[in-house]
Design a protein around this motif. Structure first.
Motif, PDB file in Angstrom:
ATOM      1  N   ALA A 254       5.540   7.821  -8.668  1.00 48.07           N
ATOM      2  CA  ALA A 254       4.140   7.682  -9.078  1.00 48.07           C
ATOM      3  C   ALA A 254       3.725   6.210  -9.051  1.00 48.07           C
ATOM      4  O   ALA A 254       2.616   5.879  -8.613  1.00 48.07           O
ATOM      5  N   ARG A 255       4.605   5.322  -9.519  1.00 49.09           N
ATOM      6  CA  ARG A 255       4.323   3.888  -9.461  1.00 49.09           C
ATOM      7  C   ARG A 255       4.171   3.418  -8.011  1.00 49.09           C
ATOM      8  O   ARG A 255       3.263   2.634  -7.691  1.00 49.09           O
ATOM      9  N   THR A 256       5.047   3.883  -7.139  1.00 49.27           N
ATOM     10  CA  THR A 256       4.988   3.500  -5.722  1.00 49.27           C
ATOM     11  C   THR A 256       3.661   3.937  -5.098  1.00 49.27           C
ATOM     12  O   THR A 256       3.012   3.164  -4.387  1.00 49.27           O
ATOM     13  N   ALA A 257       3.246   5.169  -5.368  1.00 49.87           N
ATOM     14  CA  ALA A 257       1.964   5.656  -4.837  1.00 49.87           C
ATOM     15  C   ALA A 257       0.808   4.845  -5.413  1.00 49.87           C
ATOM     16  O   ALA A 257      -0.126   4.474  -4.685  1.00 49.87           O
ATOM     17  N   SER A 258       0.867   4.562  -6.705  1.00 52.13           N
ATOM     18  CA  SER A 258      -0.178   3.770  -7.351  1.00 52.13           C
ATOM     19  C   SER A 258      -0.284   2.383  -6.728  1.00 52.13           C
ATOM     20  O   SER A 258      -1.382   1.891  -6.441  1.00 52.13           O
ATOM     21  N   GLU A 259       0.855   1.753  -6.483  1.00 48.35           N
ATOM     22  CA  GLU A 259       0.857   0.426  -5.859  1.00 48.35           C
ATOM     23  C   GLU A 259       0.319   0.479  -4.428  1.00 48.35           C
ATOM     24  O   GLU A 259      -0.380  -0.427  -3.988  1.00 48.35           O
ATOM     25  N   ALA A 260       0.644   1.551  -3.708  1.00 49.02           N
ATOM     26  CA  ALA A 260       0.138   1.699  -2.342  1.00 49.02           C
ATOM     27  C   ALA A 260      -1.382   1.815  -2.339  1.00 49.02           C
ATOM     28  O   ALA A 260      -2.067   1.202  -1.504  1.00 49.02           O
ATOM     29  N   HIS A 261      -1.929   2.574  -3.265  1.00 53.40           N
ATOM     30  CA  HIS A 261      -3.386   2.722  -3.349  1.00 53.40           C
ATOM     31  C   HIS A 261      -4.035   1.402  -3.756  1.00 53.40           C
ATOM     32  O   HIS A 261      -5.073   1.024  -3.220  1.00 53.40           O
ATOM     33  N   THR A 262      -3.414   0.697  -4.692  1.00 53.45           N
ATOM     34  CA  THR A 262      -3.958  -0.587  -5.130  1.00 53.45           C
ATOM     35  C   THR A 262      -3.970  -1.593  -3.983  1.00 53.45           C
ATOM     36  O   THR A 262      -4.931  -2.355  -3.828  1.00 53.45           O
ATOM     37  N   ALA A 263      -2.934  -1.585  -3.159  1.00 50.67           N
ATOM     38  CA  ALA A 263      -2.846  -2.521  -2.042  1.00 50.67           C
ATOM     39  C   ALA A 263      -3.954  -2.300  -1.011  1.00 50.67           C
ATOM     40  O   ALA A 263      -4.315  -3.225  -0.286  1.00 50.67           O
ATOM     41  N   GLU A 264      -4.503  -1.113  -0.941  1.00 51.79           N
ATOM     42  CA  GLU A 264      -5.539  -0.788   0.048  1.00 51.79           C
ATOM     43  C   GLU A 264      -6.956  -1.083  -0.432  1.00 51.79           C
ATOM     44  O   GLU A 264      -7.910  -0.964   0.332  1.00 51.79           O
ATOM     45  N   LEU A 265      -7.115  -1.475  -1.684  1.00 53.25           N
ATOM     46  CA  LEU A 265      -8.455  -1.623  -2.253  1.00 53.25           C
ATOM     47  C   LEU A 265      -9.344  -2.608  -1.494  1.00 53.25           C
ATOM     48  O   LEU A 265     -10.513  -2.325  -1.252  1.00 53.25           O
ATOM     49  N   LEU A 266      -8.820  -3.755  -1.131  1.00 45.63           N
ATOM     50  CA  LEU A 266      -9.659  -4.768  -0.492  1.00 45.63           C
ATOM     51  C   LEU A 266     -10.127  -4.363   0.896  1.00 45.63           C
ATOM     52  O   LEU A 266     -11.192  -4.799   1.342  1.00 45.63           O
ATOM     53  N   ALA A 267      -9.356  -3.539   1.573  1.00 48.96           N
ATOM     54  CA  ALA A 267      -9.722  -3.127   2.933  1.00 48.96           C
ATOM     55  C   ALA A 267     -10.633  -1.902   2.945  1.00 48.96           C
ATOM     56  O   ALA A 267     -11.198  -1.568   3.984  1.00 48.96           O
ATOM     57  N   ALA A 268     -10.773  -1.237   1.816  1.00 48.39           N
ATOM     58  CA  ALA A 268     -11.533   0.017   1.767  1.00 48.39           C
ATOM     59  C   ALA A 268     -13.026  -0.233   1.609  1.00 48.39           C
ATOM     60  O   ALA A 268     -13.428  -1.206   0.970  1.00 48.39           O
ATOM     61  N   PRO A 269     -13.847   0.653   2.180  1.00 50.88           N
ATOM     62  CA  PRO A 269     -15.292   0.569   1.919  1.00 50.88           C
ATOM     63  C   PRO A 269     -15.543   0.839   0.432  1.00 50.88           C
ATOM     64  O   PRO A 269     -14.704   1.457  -0.236  1.00 50.88           O
ATOM     65  N   PRO A 270     -16.657   0.396  -0.099  1.00 52.52           N
ATOM     66  CA  PRO A 270     -16.885   0.447  -1.558  1.00 52.52           C
ATOM     67  C   PRO A 270     -16.637   1.801  -2.230  1.00 52.52           C
ATOM     68  O   PRO A 270     -15.928   1.875  -3.228  1.00 52.52           O
ATOM     69  N   GLU A 271     -17.218   2.875  -1.710  1.00 55.19           N
ATOM     70  CA  GLU A 271     -17.040   4.186  -2.354  1.00 55.19           C
ATOM     71  C   GLU A 271     -15.585   4.620  -2.328  1.00 55.19           C
ATOM     72  O   GLU A 271     -15.058   5.137  -3.305  1.00 55.19           O
TER      73      GLU A 271
END
Length: 190
Positions: free
Chosen positions: A148-165
């Protein structure tokens, strides 16, 4: 305004509309070639769309991997069903929300083996091999927390590249993953 004034105004408006429509037509009979700027804009839009599609695939894959770990843990340790099934259901919703709504995820009953074969939905993704699950239930929970931590970190790492919504959705899913990790380990002690 008099009737003559209205007619003059209508005639002037009709003349202006006709002139505008005439100006919109082209002398060329062939298709219009896009300008260099239009071609560059189209290439950039295509690049952005490909990058966003790749980001969405990575996000879905991270959540789907966590979902597979929940399924494997429930299959190996049915006694953990009451504690793990709600978190698994939440993760299945994340997979769907992140962009994989076309494939149904298996229910917790199917994962724990309590559903009848006819009632079990199709698996969320065909896994080459099921993830390894520790034989000890406490160790299995710790392994789920780490996943769960690994998945959470993966999602967090993608935040800057993602469109706002989509970034807001990723942030929410990342926070939920961190909460899952807590509930699987520290939350049991409270």
């Amino acid at each position: 305004m008099t009737t003559t004034g209205r007619r003059a105004l209508l005639a002037a408006g009709a003349s202006a509309a006709a002139a505008a429509l005439t100006g919109c037509t082209s002398e060329e009979t062939g298709p219009r070639r896009p300008s260099a700027a239009e071609e560059a804009a189209a290439r950039e839009a295509e690049r952005v769309a490909r990058a966003e599609a790749a980001l969405r695939r990575r996000a879905v894959t991270a959540s789907r991997t966590l979902l597979e770990r929940y399924d494997a843990a429930l299959a190996a340790h049915p006694a953990l069903h009451a504690r793990v099934a709600p978190l698994r259901a939440s993760t299945a919703a994340h997979v769907k929300a992140l962009g994989e709504g076309d494939r149904p995820a298996p229910s917790p009953e199917a994962a724990s083996g309590t559903a009848t074969p006819a009632a079990a939905p199709a698996p969320s993704a065909p896994a080459a091999t099921a993830p390894a699950v520790p034989a000890d239930p406490a160790a299995a929970l710790r392994a789920l927390a780490a996943a769960a931590r690994t998945a959470s970190e993966a999602h967090t790492a993608e935040l800057l590249a993602a469109p706002p919504e989509y970034a807001r959705l990723l942030a929410s899913v990342a926070a939920a993953g961190a909460a899952h990790a807590y509930l699987l380990t520290e939350g049991a002690r409270a």
